[in-house]
Design a protein around this motif. Sequence first.
Motif, PDB file in Angstrom:
ATOM      1  N   ALA A 168       0.840  -1.235  -0.201  1.00 22.46           N
ATOM      2  CA  ALA A 168      -0.185   0.075  -0.121  1.00 22.46           C
ATOM      3  C   ALA A 168       0.939   1.250  -0.042  1.00 22.46           C
ATOM      4  O   ALA A 168       2.273   1.216   0.108  1.00 22.46           O
ATOM      5  CB  ALA A 168      -0.950  -0.099   1.223  1.00 22.46           C
ATOM      6  N   GLN A 169       0.447   2.348  -0.045  1.00 19.04           N
ATOM      7  CA  GLN A 169       1.040   3.697  -0.013  1.00 19.04           C
ATOM      8  C   GLN A 169       1.547   3.626   1.336  1.00 19.04           C
ATOM      9  O   GLN A 169       0.855   3.279   2.322  1.00 19.04           O
ATOM     10  CB  GLN A 169       0.064   4.727  -0.574  1.00 19.04           C
ATOM     11  N   PHE A 170       2.707   4.413   1.593  1.00 21.93           N
ATOM     12  CA  PHE A 170       3.236   4.717   2.980  1.00 21.93           C
ATOM     13  C   PHE A 170       2.164   5.499   3.658  1.00 21.93           C
ATOM     14  O   PHE A 170       1.935   5.391   4.811  1.00 21.93           O
ATOM     15  CB  PHE A 170       4.591   5.562   2.769  1.00 21.93           C
ATOM     16  N   SER A 171       1.473   6.504   3.083  1.00 24.21           N
ATOM     17  CA  SER A 171       0.528   7.107   3.580  1.00 24.21           C
ATOM     18  C   SER A 171      -0.631   6.418   4.331  1.00 24.21           C
ATOM     19  O   SER A 171      -1.115   6.747   5.327  1.00 24.21           O
ATOM     20  CB  SER A 171       0.069   8.500   2.842  1.00 24.21           C
ATOM     21  N   THR A 172      -1.050   5.446   3.432  1.00 24.50           N
ATOM     22  CA  THR A 172      -2.083   4.511   3.944  1.00 24.50           C
ATOM     23  C   THR A 172      -1.711   3.945   5.339  1.00 24.50           C
ATOM     24  O   THR A 172      -2.505   3.495   6.140  1.00 24.50           O
ATOM     25  CB  THR A 172      -2.467   3.638   2.895  1.00 24.50           C
ATOM     26  N   TRP A 173      -0.420   3.287   5.015  1.00 23.65           N
ATOM     27  CA  TRP A 173       0.039   2.283   6.020  1.00 23.65           C
ATOM     28  C   TRP A 173       0.180   3.195   7.372  1.00 23.65           C
ATOM     29  O   TRP A 173      -0.083   2.607   8.342  1.00 23.65           O
ATOM     30  CB  TRP A 173       1.420   1.867   5.736  1.00 23.65           C
ATOM     31  N   LEU A 174       0.736   4.583   7.052  1.00 17.87           N
ATOM     32  CA  LEU A 174       0.917   5.089   8.376  1.00 17.87           C
ATOM     33  C   LEU A 174      -0.551   5.795   8.940  1.00 17.87           C
ATOM     34  O   LEU A 174      -0.529   5.882  10.214  1.00 17.87           O
ATOM     35  CB  LEU A 174       1.794   6.683   7.863  1.00 17.87           C
ATOM     36  N   HIS A 175      -1.400   5.983   8.156  1.00 18.94           N
ATOM     37  CA  HIS A 175      -2.803   6.376   8.678  1.00 18.94           C
ATOM     38  C   HIS A 175      -3.534   5.039   9.356  1.00 18.94           C
ATOM     39  O   HIS A 175      -3.957   5.300  10.632  1.00 18.94           O
ATOM     40  CB  HIS A 175      -3.508   6.461   7.345  1.00 18.94           C
ATOM     41  N   ARG A 176      -3.421   3.883   8.930  1.00 19.92           N
ATOM     42  CA  ARG A 176      -3.852   2.630   9.799  1.00 19.92           C
ATOM     43  C   ARG A 176      -3.016   2.516  10.943  1.00 19.92           C
ATOM     44  O   ARG A 176      -3.823   2.291  12.050  1.00 19.92           O
ATOM     45  CB  ARG A 176      -3.581   1.607   8.765  1.00 19.92           C
ATOM     46  N   LEU A 177      -1.688   2.828  10.835  1.00 19.45           N
ATOM     47  CA  LEU A 177      -1.030   2.597  12.210  1.00 19.45           C
ATOM     48  C   LEU A 177      -1.539   3.672  13.248  1.00 19.45           C
ATOM     49  O   LEU A 177      -1.559   3.278  14.384  1.00 19.45           O
ATOM     50  CB  LEU A 177       0.507   2.767  11.980  1.00 19.45           C
ATOM     51  N   THR A 178      -1.693   4.989  12.904  1.00 19.82           N
ATOM     52  CA  THR A 178      -2.301   5.976  13.597  1.00 19.82           C
ATOM     53  C   THR A 178      -3.686   5.509  14.271  1.00 19.82           C
ATOM     54  O   THR A 178      -3.745   5.581  15.429  1.00 19.82           O
ATOM     55  CB  THR A 178      -2.176   7.237  13.022  1.00 19.82           C
ATOM     56  N   VAL A 179      -4.551   5.144  13.412  1.00 18.45           N
ATOM     57  CA  VAL A 179      -5.817   5.019  13.718  1.00 18.45           C
ATOM     58  C   VAL A 179      -5.991   3.636  14.785  1.00 18.45           C
ATOM     59  O   VAL A 179      -6.552   3.983  15.891  1.00 18.45           O
ATOM     60  CB  VAL A 179      -6.869   4.383  12.727  1.00 18.45           C
ATOM     61  N   ASN A 180      -5.066   2.599  14.621  1.00 19.52           N
ATOM     62  CA  ASN A 180      -5.052   1.623  15.389  1.00 19.52           C
ATOM     63  C   ASN A 180      -4.357   2.044  16.875  1.00 19.52           C
ATOM     64  O   ASN A 180      -4.951   1.505  17.825  1.00 19.52           O
ATOM     65  CB  ASN A 180      -4.061   0.611  14.998  1.00 19.52           C
ATOM     66  N   LEU A 181      -3.454   2.888  16.802  1.00 17.22           N
ATOM     67  CA  LEU A 181      -2.650   3.300  17.903  1.00 17.22           C
ATOM     68  C   LEU A 181      -3.818   4.089  18.895  1.00 17.22           C
ATOM     69  O   LEU A 181      -3.959   3.866  19.917  1.00 17.22           O
ATOM     70  CB  LEU A 181      -1.654   4.376  17.677  1.00 17.22           C
ATOM     71  N   VAL A 182      -4.382   4.972  18.178  1.00 17.85           N
ATOM     72  CA  VAL A 182      -5.500   5.860  19.152  1.00 17.85           C
ATOM     73  C   VAL A 182      -6.464   5.196  19.266  1.00 17.85           C
ATOM     74  O   VAL A 182      -6.908   5.070  20.606  1.00 17.85           O
ATOM     75  CB  VAL A 182      -5.807   7.057  18.135  1.00 17.85           C
ATOM     76  N   LEU A 183      -7.172   4.411  18.645  1.00 19.14           N
ATOM     77  CA  LEU A 183      -8.570   3.566  19.093  1.00 19.14           C
ATOM     78  C   LEU A 183      -7.985   2.324  19.966  1.00 19.14           C
ATOM     79  O   LEU A 183      -8.874   2.008  20.813  1.00 19.14           O
ATOM     80  CB  LEU A 183      -9.238   3.094  17.794  1.00 19.14           C
ATOM     81  N   GLY A 184      -6.779   1.760  19.734  1.00 15.63           N
ATOM     82  CA  GLY A 184      -6.233   0.821  20.442  1.00 15.63           C
ATOM     83  C   GLY A 184      -6.512   1.316  21.986  1.00 15.63           C
ATOM     84  O   GLY A 184      -6.705   0.425  23.039  1.00 15.63           O
ATOM     85  N   GLU A 185      -5.839   2.590  22.399  1.00 10.41           N
ATOM     86  CA  GLU A 185      -5.856   3.126  23.608  1.00 10.41           C
ATOM     87  C   GLU A 185      -7.379   3.208  23.922  1.00 10.41           C
ATOM     88  O   GLU A 185      -7.649   2.816  25.269  1.00 10.41           O
ATOM     89  CB  GLU A 185      -5.163   4.324  23.621  1.00 10.41           C
ATOM     90  N   TYR A 186      -8.153   3.996  23.385  1.00 10.36           N
ATOM     91  CA  TYR A 186      -9.624   3.976  23.867  1.00 10.36           C
ATOM     92  C   TYR A 186     -10.130   2.500  24.198  1.00 10.36           C
ATOM     93  O   TYR A 186     -10.956   2.430  25.133  1.00 10.36           O
ATOM     94  CB  TYR A 186     -10.539   4.671  22.735  1.00 10.36           C
ATOM     95  N   ARG A 187     -10.109   1.499  23.400  1.00 14.17           N
ATOM     96  CA  ARG A 187     -10.290   0.006  23.554  1.00 14.17           C
ATOM     97  C   ARG A 187      -9.878  -0.390  25.113  1.00 14.17           C
ATOM     98  O   ARG A 187     -10.626  -0.655  25.891  1.00 14.17           O
ATOM     99  CB  ARG A 187     -10.113  -0.870  22.601  1.00 14.17           C
ATOM    100  N   LEU A 188      -8.699  -0.066  25.239  1.00 13.60           N
ATOM    101  CA  LEU A 188      -7.845  -0.499  26.510  1.00 13.60           C
ATOM    102  C   LEU A 188      -8.528   0.397  27.605  1.00 13.60           C
ATOM    103  O   LEU A 188      -8.558  -0.111  28.761  1.00 13.60           O
ATOM    104  CB  LEU A 188      -6.578  -0.565  26.541  1.00 13.60           C
ATOM    105  N   LEU A 189      -8.743   1.619  27.533  1.00 15.78           N
ATOM    106  CA  LEU A 189      -9.514   2.516  28.596  1.00 15.78           C
ATOM    107  C   LEU A 189     -10.788   2.185  28.733  1.00 15.78           C
ATOM    108  O   LEU A 189     -11.585   3.047  29.444  1.00 15.78           O
ATOM    109  CB  LEU A 189      -9.048   3.974  28.422  1.00 15.78           C
TER     110      LEU A 189
END
Length: 188
Positions: A78-99
Motif C-alpha cells: 500500500a502507499q506509505f501514507s495509507t500504512w501510516l494512517h492505519r497505524l495511527t488509527v490503530n494506536l489511538v483507537l487501541g488506547e480507547y479500547r484499553l481504557l
Amino acid sequence: MGRLREGSAVDEADDKDLAVRAAQGDAPAFEQLYRRHVARIHGLCVRLVDGDRAKAEQYTQDAFVRAWEKLGSFRGDAQFSTWLHRLTVNLVLGEYRLLKRWVTFEDAGVDGDGDGLESGEHPQQRVGERLDLERALAKLPKGARTVLWLYDVEGYAHEEIAELTGIAVGTSKAQLHRARKLMREWLS
C-alpha cells in the motif's frame, strides 16, 4: 516549476524509497517522511480525540515513534501514507479500547429527537459552514463521531471499523445511521 501535489505518483514512489531507507536506519529519510505526513496525521489525531490538541500532539508523536519502530513491517503493498494512517488509527483507537472509552448513544444521553468556493460564494460563508460542521461533529457522542469519521471521511468498511474499535458490525452501522441523522438535524 511548482511543488508536486501530495499523493502524486512521484511522491508515492519517493515515500516508498524513503521508507526503505529509513527502515535501514537512515534518520534523514525518516525526517523527510515525518515532514511530509505530520500535518495530516495530526489532523487525524485531533478528530479522533475530540479536538483535544494536547492529546492529539502526543498521539501524533507516538504514531511517528511507532512508525519508526515498525518500518520493517512496511512492505510497500500500500502507499506509505495509507500504512501510516492505519497505524495511527490503530494506536489511538487501541488506547480507547484499553481504557473502555467507547461511548454509545444511550451512555451519552442523546435522544432521538475541498476548500474551493462555488461561484458567487463569499469566503466567510465557507468558514462559517466549516465551523458549523465542526461544532456538530463535536456534539456527536464519541462512538458515533468515530464511526462517522472512519466510514464517511476515511473510507473504512463497517467490518474494518468493527475490527479497529472492538464493536460489532451492527453497532457500527447503527451508530453511523444515528450520527448521520443527528448531523442532518443539527445542520439544517
